[in-house]
Design an enzyme around this catalytic site. Structure first.
Site, PDB file in Angstrom:
ATOM      1  N   THR A 104      37.503  39.247  46.011  1.00 44.46           N
ATOM      2  CA  THR A 104      35.910  40.425  46.191  1.00 44.46           C
ATOM      3  C   THR A 104      35.888  41.721  46.287  1.00 44.46           C
ATOM      4  O   THR A 104      35.651  42.387  45.726  1.00 44.46           O
ATOM      5  CB  THR A 104      34.642  39.621  46.788  1.00 44.46           C
ATOM      6  N   THR A 122      37.818  35.780  50.658  1.00 41.69           N
ATOM      7  CA  THR A 122      36.804  35.277  51.214  1.00 41.69           C
ATOM      8  C   THR A 122      37.431  33.770  51.797  1.00 41.69           C
ATOM      9  O   THR A 122      36.906  33.650  53.139  1.00 41.69           O
ATOM     10  CB  THR A 122      35.413  36.147  52.150  1.00 41.69           C
ATOM     11  N   ASP A 123      37.251  33.162  51.242  1.00 40.97           N
ATOM     12  CA  ASP A 123      37.147  32.202  51.543  1.00 40.97           C
ATOM     13  C   ASP A 123      38.200  31.179  51.571  1.00 40.97           C
ATOM     14  O   ASP A 123      38.063  30.395  52.533  1.00 40.97           O
ATOM     15  CB  ASP A 123      36.882  30.977  49.738  1.00 40.97           C
ATOM     16  N   LYS A 163      35.179  31.531  58.459  1.00 43.60           N
ATOM     17  CA  LYS A 163      34.142  32.066  57.722  1.00 43.60           C
ATOM     18  C   LYS A 163      33.315  30.522  57.391  1.00 43.60           C
ATOM     19  O   LYS A 163      32.881  29.552  57.357  1.00 43.60           O
ATOM     20  CB  LYS A 163      34.490  32.135  56.299  1.00 43.60           C
TER      21      LYS A 163
HETATM   22  N1  ASP Z   1      36.292  33.382  45.431  1.00 41.09           N
HETATM   23  C1  ASP Z   1      36.418  33.802  45.941  1.00 41.09           C
HETATM   24  C2  ASP Z   1      38.000  34.534  47.039  1.00 41.09           C
HETATM   25  O1  ASP Z   1      37.498  34.088  48.000  1.00 41.09           O
HETATM   26  C3  ASP Z   1      35.264  35.427  47.212  1.00 41.09           C
HETATM   27  C4  ASP Z   1      35.365  35.755  48.039  1.00 41.09           C
HETATM   28  O2  ASP Z   1      36.693  37.027  47.219  1.00 41.09           O
HETATM   29  O3  ASP Z   1      34.687  36.465  48.767  1.00 41.09           O
HETATM   30  O4  ASP Z   1      38.843  34.808  46.184  1.00 41.09           O
END
Ligand code: ASP
Length: 559
Positions: free
Chosen positions: A228, A304-305, A383
């Site tokens: 993201t 973030t995942d 997380k």
């Molecule tokens: N699904 C995305 C990822 O982890 C969420 C994010 O970027 O925060 O790539």
């Protein structure tokens, strides 16, 4: 005929479900159009589907939940003005009037059967995300994303730029971006004719040249991996693009040039669930090269995942790294007023360039407000919330550091300093399974891991580190056949102690390695690294039980 909006109610009242009342002066007969129009805007700005009631002069929008995150109102106070600004640009949350001149007045259209109008060559254009009847109609019209369409609906003629649809959008709507900048979803059921009024250019984005950084600033390499944080909305078409080049990143966060001489490199463009140990190795090797090349710090933009897994992987692969390596993500995309990406990014780049400490860290919002960013040690971070900006926590250890707008405000004692010996080991063996034990778990799952070629098994046991007798017996077989089996706890906090109950002792006796207070995800990554960098399982076991990158503590930190 202009549309006149009047803003009437307050979205910031947290005691009730938020309600927005807008007055219009279109007169009778606009209800279906205004419903679709309002729905489209709210979906694109807030991704919400509130109850919408359209009267002859009022549009009442009631959300079924607060527009804020949990107890914090900051998102509400940010969302409300942005929503109102989108509904009616220039209208502030006071009772003001605004004329939106771009809506065409209604024209009575004959009730023709849906008949696509063939314009142009009929060649199939880019119709990203469209499917079903919507796709057929657009193909029949020779339309491509970016073209200006004139759509005759039962509510009148709507003109706008064809916007791509999300992958999971239905096949029942066309989405147009109106001249005013709003997106509108048009249901096929009300559509009579769609024709291409003008061919549009293919969506493209030319970033402004990066601002030049002052001489004497530290040199920071930013490696883009996707997620993201690295996305950008094309406001003309509504599509989300990765922003990976140096120029694009600078155009998103121009402040970076005041804190460092930034070099940016595209490495991957993946959602982080698609990261694998191969990606970790490539990242670690690239960072090794950058360190030998003399950079002052490295920042990695990442989804973030699985940010915690990559942070753990780099912590082991780059043991002794002499500069800060900071992984950074964003919980909210850059098109949202509450995006956390820019602040996280500035903090990460400034700490990577100037902090006195070295090592691998994750930088994410400390709280829900936009002032401070927490730095978490790469092997102890998790997380712990799906959507909050402060979703990341350090488990069982204090925060490594806190960054405020003036720089590092706090740094924990004992962090590694810059410099020193650096002997990276960048290999990983992905033949390790992470198995969460649960009541009734079948021992055949452990057997299946062995048959599937797994060399390592990290168990997330119950409480102090237990599994049922049936599973314990199969784990024993796994070890006898040469596998590496380790125990962590699904309690997340605290440490395993397998000496207290029988099952624990049996597992210890069978050769299961208790991993103290190591996080299960970190243990998985460490086992992959340990097997990848040892000739024998015995060698990997030695790595597993030693504290190499702060992954285990000798004393459980309270809280
Ligand atoms: N699904 C995305 C990822 O982890 C969420 C994010 O970027 O925060 O790539």
């Amino acid at each position: 005929m202009p549309l006149v909006w009047r803003y009437q109610s307050n979205l910031v009242d947290r005691d009730q479900n938020p309600k927005l009342i807008l007055e219009h002066d279109l007169g009778e007969g606009w209800s279906a159009f205004l419903t679709e129009y309002t729905k489209g805007i709210i979906k694109s700005i807030l991704d919400a589907e509130p109850r919408i009631e359209v009267g002859d002069s009022l549009v009442e929008i009631e959300f079924d939940q607060p527009l804020c995150d949990e107890r914090n109102s900051s998102v509400t106070s940010e969302s409300a003005p942005s929503l109102i600004a989108a509904m009616a640009p220039g209208l502030s949350p006071a009772n003001e009037l605004l004329h939106v001149p771009s809506l065409k007045s209604a024209q009575s259209a004959g009730v023709n059967a849906l008949r696509p109008n063939r314009v142009g060559s009929g060649r199939m254009g880019d119709l990203s995300g469209y499917k079903g009847d919507a796709l057929r109609i657009l193909q029949g019209s020779g339309a491509s994303v970016g073209d200006i369409l004139e759509v005759q609906t039962k509510w009148g003629i709507v003109t706008g730029t064809l916007v791509p649809r999300y992958l999971y959008g239905d096949g029942e709507h066309l989405v147009l971006k109106l001249k005013s900048g709003y997106n509108i979803g048009l249901s096929l059921s009300g559509l009579k004719e769609a024709r291409v009024k003008a061919k549009g250019e293919k969506p493209s984005f030319t970033a402004p040249p990066p601002p030049s950084a002052e001489k004497g600033l530290p040199r920071v390499l930013i490696l883009g991996t996707g997620g993201t944080i690295a996305s950008r909305i094309d406001y003309r078409t509504g599509a989300v693009h990765p922003a990976v080049s140096s120029a694009e990143l600078h155009s998103l966060v121009p402040e970076l040039s005041t804190v460092a001489r930034v070099e940016t490199e595209f490495m991957f463009d993946v959602f982080s669930e698609n990261m694998t140990p191969k990606h970790w190795t490539r990242l670690a090797q690239r960072i090794r090269r950058a360190v030998y090349d003399g950079v002052d710090g490295v920042v990695i933009t990442h989804g973030t995942d699985t940010l915690g897994y990559t942070a753990a992987a780099l912590s082991f692969a780059l043991i002794g790294v002499p500069v800060p390596v900071v992984l950074v993500g964003a919980q909210r995309s850059p098109d949202r007023p509450s995006s956390d990406g820019p602040l996280n990014m500035v903090a990460a780049v400034s700490a990577a360039g100037r902090a006195e400490f070295a090592g691998v860290y994750v930088a994410m919002h400390l709280g829900e407000s936009d002032d401070e960013v927490a730095f978490h040690g790469g092997t102890r971070v998790r997380k712990n919330h799906t959507s909050r900006r402060d979703a990341f926590v350090s488990v069982g250890v204090p925060l490594a550091a806190v960054w405020g707008r003036a720089g590092i405000e706090y740094a924990a004692e004992g962090l590694p300093r810059r410099g020193g010996e650096f002997k990276p080991k960048t290999r990983f063996d992905d033949r390790v399974a992470l198995v969460k034990f649960y009541p009734s778990m079948k021992a055949s799952l452990v057997a299946a891991a062995q048959r599937g070629g797994m060399r390592g098994l990290v168990i997330e046991g119950t409480g102090l580190g237990h599994v049922s007798k049936e599973v314990a017996a199969e784990v024993q077989t796994f070890i006898k056949r040469g596998g590496l089996a380790c125990m962590t706890s699904q309690c997340i906090n605290g440490r395993v102690d397998m000496n207290v109950y029988d099952t624990g002792r049996d597992l210890l006796h069978a050769g299961v390695l208790p991993l103290e207070d190591m996080l299960a995800e970190t243990a998985l990554v460490k086992a992959m690294w340990a097997l990848g960098n040892s000739k024998t399982v015995a060698g990997a076991k030695k790595f597993m039980v030693a504290n190499l990158a702060g992954e285990m503590t000798t004393r459980t930190f309270p809280g």
